[in-house]
Design a protein around this motif. Structure first.
Motif, PDB file in Angstrom:
ATOM      1  N   ASP A 114       0.833  -1.213   0.000  1.00 18.42           N
ATOM      2  CA  ASP A 114       0.000   0.000   0.000  1.00 18.42           C
ATOM      3  C   ASP A 114       0.862   1.256   0.000  1.00 18.42           C
ATOM      4  OD1 ASP A 114      -2.289  -1.536   0.024  1.00 18.42           O
ATOM      5  OD2 ASP A 114      -2.682  -1.303   2.170  1.00 18.42           O
ATOM      6  N   ARG A 115       1.910   1.251   0.822  1.00 21.05           N
ATOM      7  CA  ARG A 115       2.762   2.435   0.917  1.00 21.05           C
ATOM      8  C   ARG A 115       3.539   2.655  -0.393  1.00 21.05           C
ATOM      9  NH1 ARG A 115       3.573   3.869   6.441  1.00 21.05           N
ATOM     10  NH2 ARG A 115       1.527   3.564   7.409  1.00 21.05           N
ATOM     11  N   ILE A 116       3.954   1.562  -1.026  1.00 20.45           N
ATOM     12  CA  ILE A 116       4.648   1.686  -2.314  1.00 20.45           C
ATOM     13  C   ILE A 116       3.710   2.284  -3.360  1.00 20.45           C
ATOM     14  CG2 ILE A 116       5.588   0.350  -4.257  1.00 20.45           C
ATOM     15  CD1 ILE A 116       6.893  -1.496  -2.216  1.00 20.45           C
ATOM     16  N   GLN A 117       2.460   1.807  -3.371  1.00 25.28           N
ATOM     17  CA  GLN A 117       1.492   2.331  -4.339  1.00 25.28           C
ATOM     18  C   GLN A 117       1.171   3.798  -4.077  1.00 25.28           C
ATOM     19  OE1 GLN A 117      -1.375  -1.145  -3.964  1.00 25.28           O
ATOM     20  NE2 GLN A 117      -1.370  -0.911  -6.181  1.00 25.28           N
ATOM     21  N   GLU A 118       1.141   4.190  -2.800  1.00 23.25           N
ATOM     22  CA  GLU A 118       0.908   5.600  -2.470  1.00 23.25           C
ATOM     23  C   GLU A 118       2.036   6.470  -3.024  1.00 23.25           C
ATOM     24  OE1 GLU A 118       0.504   5.833   1.757  1.00 23.25           O
ATOM     25  OE2 GLU A 118      -1.324   4.601   1.796  1.00 23.25           O
TER      26      GLU A 118
END
Length: 500
Positions: free
Chosen positions: A223-227
């Motif tokens: 999720d953090r990578i996609q953000e």
């Protein structure tokens, strides 16, 4: 093709061939370990207290050594922590794996010189079985990440103490260290959210091929990578081809994880515990995890529905039945004797013995006599999600509501959705209907108007992460229990949800 991937194939073939020697001789293999363990523990404090010198048979062992949990074993652990030798196993432990207990506070699980190969070689062999079956080994030549606890160790009585994942990190083979991430400096960061950002800094530009960790924390990483990037994981890590996981049932996380990745990739399930590495997925086509019967552990099993009786029957591997839930009892070459692991498993094959992890023996709801277990709630949720394919679940837990303000008692399902069902009422009904089919006692309570159908409470995004952070259990190997027989977790989650 690099040297690692080339060398791994003959090694994988050799390991799998050696497995054949014990996979199809389960009773003989376990009997051999029983004798070795009794011999190894005979001159310890525990062995003298329990008259190991007189033990010749498994039945005599059971008469001498009762099933125990950590609290029962704690007086012996305390002796070791005070510096004594030859207490539970010969000499002193090489490590204590530090883990959280629900009633015991911090638990210190011994790992000996003899037992450390169980943890290290089993993780290695899981990968080698995959390579041998599929022929895929190229992932070894690129970057590998293990999302785990801190490898930093402390000492007490001359014994190194740390989280199991941190201890194992010190034993990663030298040939993998050059492509292992994150760095040691990042891995020792205690705060999970700070650590996660540093992990992403170090990995986001790398050719990641294998990612390993507990699914909810891997999802948080994704999720953090996609953000940051606005991209699917497959586009950030085009070489990502293998996901290794353990610790929780993968099914509730599968849809969301693969949506984040953007493609199907192979996965390997493992069943490690601080007390021992129990099983791993040895095949991409066969159901279940191969039970490791030749790795320093003599296993016993108690039928889950007999576990809390006054004198439960203890079974050896050749006495278990397929499709039945058992509590796992281990005796190992680190000095755990008659130790109740707390997990329940169900065997799906006997040639060789393969199992599914079905839950925790003390994680159930039986506020009204229903004894609903983890396997049942996970199946009920999975089936409802298949009927409502738009639905994606981040996390969930279930608790009883014994005294509602009005109406009959019920089970409350607290669910954090990534994508909620279009019809939450129908979704809840489908979960409830499936649960009544899986658990006859729950069905009786519903049809007998003792309970009303379950109630679904949708929590805001991030509620479970905030709750785990409030408990000091964010990240690493920590997991949210699927079930509780009280409302401590549920009320904590509701309070967190109201502050969002």
């Amino acid at each position: 093709m690099g040297i690692r991937s080339i060398v791994s194939k003959p090694l994988a073939k050799w390991v799998v061939e050696r497995q054949q020697n014990w996979m199809y001789q389960p009773a003989q293999t376990q009997q051999r370990w029983f004798r070795q363990l009794i011999d190894g523990g005979r001159n310890t404090v525990f062995g003298r207290d329990h008259k190991f010198k007189d033990i010749q048979t498994i039945e005599e062992f059971r008469q001498a050594v009762p099933v125990r949990d950590y609290e029962d074993l704690k007086p012996y652990i305390e002796q070791v922590l005070h510096g004594d030798s030859d207490v539970l196993w010969k000499g002193k432990p090489l490590y204590f794996a530090k883990t959280s207990g629900t009633t015991s506070g911090v638990k210190y699980i011994p790992i000996s010189q003899e037992s450390i190969p169980n943890h290290i070689n089993s993780a290695r062999d899981a990968l080698l079985n995959y390579i041998n079956e599929t022929g895929n080994s190229a992932f070894l030549d690129k970057k590998l990440i293990f999302l785990s606890g801190s490898p930093e160790l402390t000492q007490k009585a001359g014994i190194n103490i740390g989280r199991l994942s941190g201890i194992v990190n010190h034993h990663v083979p030298a040939y993998l260290r050059t492509n292992q991430l994150p760095s040691y400096e990042t891995n020792v960061i205690d705060d999970w959210e700070t650590k996660l950002e540093k992990v992403i800094d170090e990995t986001i530009t790398q050719s990641m091929s294998l990612i390993s960790g507990i699914p909810p924390w891997v999802q948080m990483y994704f999720d953090r990578i996609q953000e940051r990037t606005g991209k699917l994981i497959k586009d950030v890590f085009p070489d990502f081809s293998l996901f290794v996981y353990g610790g929780v049932n993968f099914e509730p996380y599968r849809a969301k994880l693969f949506e984040s990745i953007g493609k199907r990739i192979d996965s390997i399930e493992t069943y490690p515990a601080s007390e021992g590495f129990i099983a791993f997925q040895d095949s991409q086509t066969e159901e279940g995890l191969l039970m490791l019967l030749d790795s320093g552990i003599f296993f016993e099993f108690i039928a889950a529905d007999d576990y809390f009786s006054e004198n439960p029957r203890r079974l050896t591997i050749d006495e278990v039945e397929l499709g039945k839930n058992y509590a796992v009892i281990i005796n190992n070459n680190a000095g755990l004797w008659g130790y109740s692991l707390g997990d329940t498993v169900k065997f799906v094959s006997r040639e060789p013995y393969r199992l599914l992890v079905t839950g925790r023996i003390k994680h159930f709801i039986s506020a009204f006599g229903e004894h609903v277990i983890g396997e049942e709630v996970e199946k009920a949720l999975k089936d409802a999600m298949e009927k409502h394919p738009e639905t994606e679940v981040v996390e969930f837990t279930v608790a009883p509501m014994v005294s509602p303000n009005e109406g009959l008692p019920y089970h409350e399902w607290l669910v954090e959705f990534a994508t909620p069902p279009n019809d939450p009422v129908a979704f809840a009904q489908d979960v409830d209907t499936r649960l009544t089919k899986l658990n006859v006692y729950y069905d009786d309570l519903i049809t007998g108007s003792i309970l009303q159908p379950l109630k679904l409470t949708s929590l805001p995004r991030g509620a479970f992460q905030r709750y785990m952070k409030s408990q000091g259990k964010l990240g690493g190997q920590n997991k949210v229990p699927r079930l509780a027989n009280d409302r401590k977790i549920a009320d904590g989650l509701l309070e967190i949800g109201q502050t969002v």
